[in-house]
Write a protein that holds these residues in place. Structure first.
Motif, PDB file in Angstrom:
ATOM      1  N   ASN A   1       0.830  -1.212   0.000  1.00 26.35           N
ATOM      2  CA  ASN A   1       0.000   0.000   0.000  1.00 26.35           C
ATOM      3  C   ASN A   1       0.860   1.256   0.000  1.00 26.35           C
ATOM      4  OD1 ASN A   1       0.933  -0.018   2.624  1.00 26.35           O
ATOM      5  ND2 ASN A   1      -1.038   0.533   3.542  1.00 26.35           N
ATOM      6  N   ASN A   2       2.191   1.072   0.010  1.00 27.97           N
ATOM      7  CA  ASN A   2       3.098   2.213   0.023  1.00 27.97           C
ATOM      8  C   ASN A   2       4.390   1.775  -0.675  1.00 27.97           C
ATOM      9  OD1 ASN A   2       5.089   4.224   0.999  1.00 27.97           O
ATOM     10  ND2 ASN A   2       3.371   4.892   2.270  1.00 27.97           N
ATOM     11  N   LEU A   3       4.947   2.672  -1.495  1.00 28.17           N
ATOM     12  CA  LEU A   3       6.166   2.293  -2.230  1.00 28.17           C
ATOM     13  C   LEU A   3       7.355   2.029  -1.300  1.00 28.17           C
ATOM     14  CD1 LEU A   3       5.991   4.592  -5.387  1.00 28.17           C
ATOM     15  CD2 LEU A   3       5.413   2.162  -5.186  1.00 28.17           C
ATOM     16  N   ALA A   4       7.251   2.492  -0.061  1.00 30.55           N
ATOM     17  CA  ALA A   4       8.313   2.169   0.902  1.00 30.55           C
ATOM     18  C   ALA A   4       8.404   0.657   1.111  1.00 30.55           C
ATOM     19  CB  ALA A   4       8.045   2.865   2.237  1.00 30.55           C
ATOM     20  N   TYR A   5       7.283  -0.034   0.894  1.00 34.23           N
ATOM     21  CA  TYR A   5       7.248  -1.488   1.098  1.00 34.23           C
ATOM     22  C   TYR A   5       7.515  -2.269  -0.192  1.00 34.23           C
ATOM     23  CZ  TYR A   5       4.813  -0.056   5.402  1.00 34.23           C
ATOM     24  OH  TYR A   5       4.462   0.520   6.585  1.00 34.23           O
TER      25      TYR A   5
END
Ligand code: NM2
Ligand code: OGA
Ligand code: ZN
Length: 363
Positions: free
Chosen positions: A174-178
């Motif tokens: 759900n987030n590009l950090a992941y």
């Protein structure tokens, strides 16, 4: 009557030169009737004090100022404490702006302060407020160890990402950090109200190729921009931008400037996050100016003059000011090894509050 004493002008000592207004003194009385001596909170509402209150009598005796007011209240004040309040003395150190040549050694700490070493914690928090980040070595590379560290400072701010979150490459993130993508330098969560002030990242393992860390003192870049390109600076400190985050559970939105100033014109907060900013459809000239300013700011933030690059090693933790510093990572290759960080957020009130308390106890 004109000879009523409406305030005190001491001729000597630390309070010399200050006019001590009668009502200002009255709302600071320290006697047991007016102040709860246990929690130091007022037992009355100061707005109810007579506006025309005056001083019947006052005396100074060493460090103590004795005052008797027209409403018969009497109090002793420590003149040094009054002076500290007047000059706005605070234990939070002044910021020291830095650029790429900063010496990282002074910002490295060992985890031993976790064992109740208050002096080391004071030192760590002071360095944190001066430079906007610290690096702590030897925090066991184990899940949830970050909680022990964080709670030594204050309560964790839980968000929709959880109390702590795992920065790990996963599917349907759900987030590009992941993911394993690179993240250009940014501040976290500009879409949140308020934006969490402090971020902590703890490296549990970093065996993949890539995934190097970058940090920038955003305030240092802002200072450069203010001096060298006032026009861009004014654009970024005045244009309201919408920041958004959307997933299946929540739609977060907040508005703010990329560079936010406080009422003194000092830097208050940076919001830079190329994944979540939506400038409104302004008229074409303002919009063009905004885009030029953002591009230039982004370029400065990525320049080797301002940016430091290093590799977060297993068992290392970094704590940084998410209102001041920008952080990023290069892309990594999950098929070459595991990369796993755990993160969480804290508030500045928690960290500042802890530092003030420790300093006042140690003085
Ligand atoms: N995570 C790592 O602010 C952001 O969207 C950056 C934050 C998901 C908590 C990532
Ligand atoms: C983040 C982030 C950096 C990293 O999680 O917000 O920026 O090194 N991570 O993975
Ligand atoms: Zn981030």
């Amino acid at each position: 009557m004109n000879n009523r004493i409406r305030g005190i002008n001491l001729k000597e000592g630390p309070l010399k030169g200050y006019y001590l207004h009668a009502l200002w003194l009255r709302e600071r009385v320290t006697d047991e009737i007016n102040l709860d001596t246990n929690n130091l909170q007022r037992l009355y509402d100061p707005s109810l004090i007579d506006i025309d209150i005056f001083i019947l009598d006052y005396k100074i005796n060493n460090q103590l100022l004795y005052v008797r007011f027209s409403d018969k209240t009497e109090s002793n004040y420590n003149i040094y404490n009054l002076h500290k309040e007047i000059i706005g003395k605070d234990f939070i150190p002044k910021k020291i702006f830095w650029s790429a040549s900063i010496d990282l050694k002074m910002l490295q700490f060992d985890s031993s302060f976790l064992n109740n070493d208050e002096k080391l914690l004071i030192n760590l928090l002071e360095k944190f407020y001066e430079y906007g980040f610290v690096i702590i070595n030897n925090i066991e590379a184990k899940e949830k160890e970050i909680i022990k560290f964080a709670e030594r400072i204050g309560p964790i701010i839980e968000t929709n990402y959880g109390r702590i979150f795992d920065v790990i490459s996963k599917k349907k993130a759900n987030n590009l950090a992941y993911t394993s993508l690179g993240l250009s330098v940014h501040t976290d969560n500009p879409y949140r109200k308020p934006v969490p002030g402090i971020q902590i990242l703890h490296c549990i393992t970093n065996e993949a190729k890539g995934g190097d860390t970058a940090l920038v003192d955003g305030y240092s870049v802002c200072e450069y921009l203010r001096k060298n390109n006032k026009c861009y600076f004014d654009t970024l400190t005045s244009t309201e931008v919408l920041f958004k985050f959307i997933d299946k559970d929540i739609i977060l939105e907040n508005k703010g400037k990329i560079i936010e100033l406080d009422s003194n014109g000092d830097f208050k907060q940076i919001r830079l996050n190329g994944r979540s900013d939506y400038v409104p459809l302004l008229d074409k000239d303002r919009l063009t100016k905004y885009y030029k300013a953002r591009k230039f700011f982004f370029k400065l933030c990525n320049s080797s003059d301002f940016q430091i690059k290093f590799r977060l090693k297993k068992s290392t933790l970094m704590m940084f000011d998410n209102h001041r510093l920008l952080h990023g990572r290069t892309k990594f290759f999950p098929n070459t090894g595991l990369r796993h960080l755990q993160g969480c957020y804290l508030g500045h009130d928690a960290a500042e509050g802890k530092l003030r308390l420790l300093k006042s106890l140690s003085n």
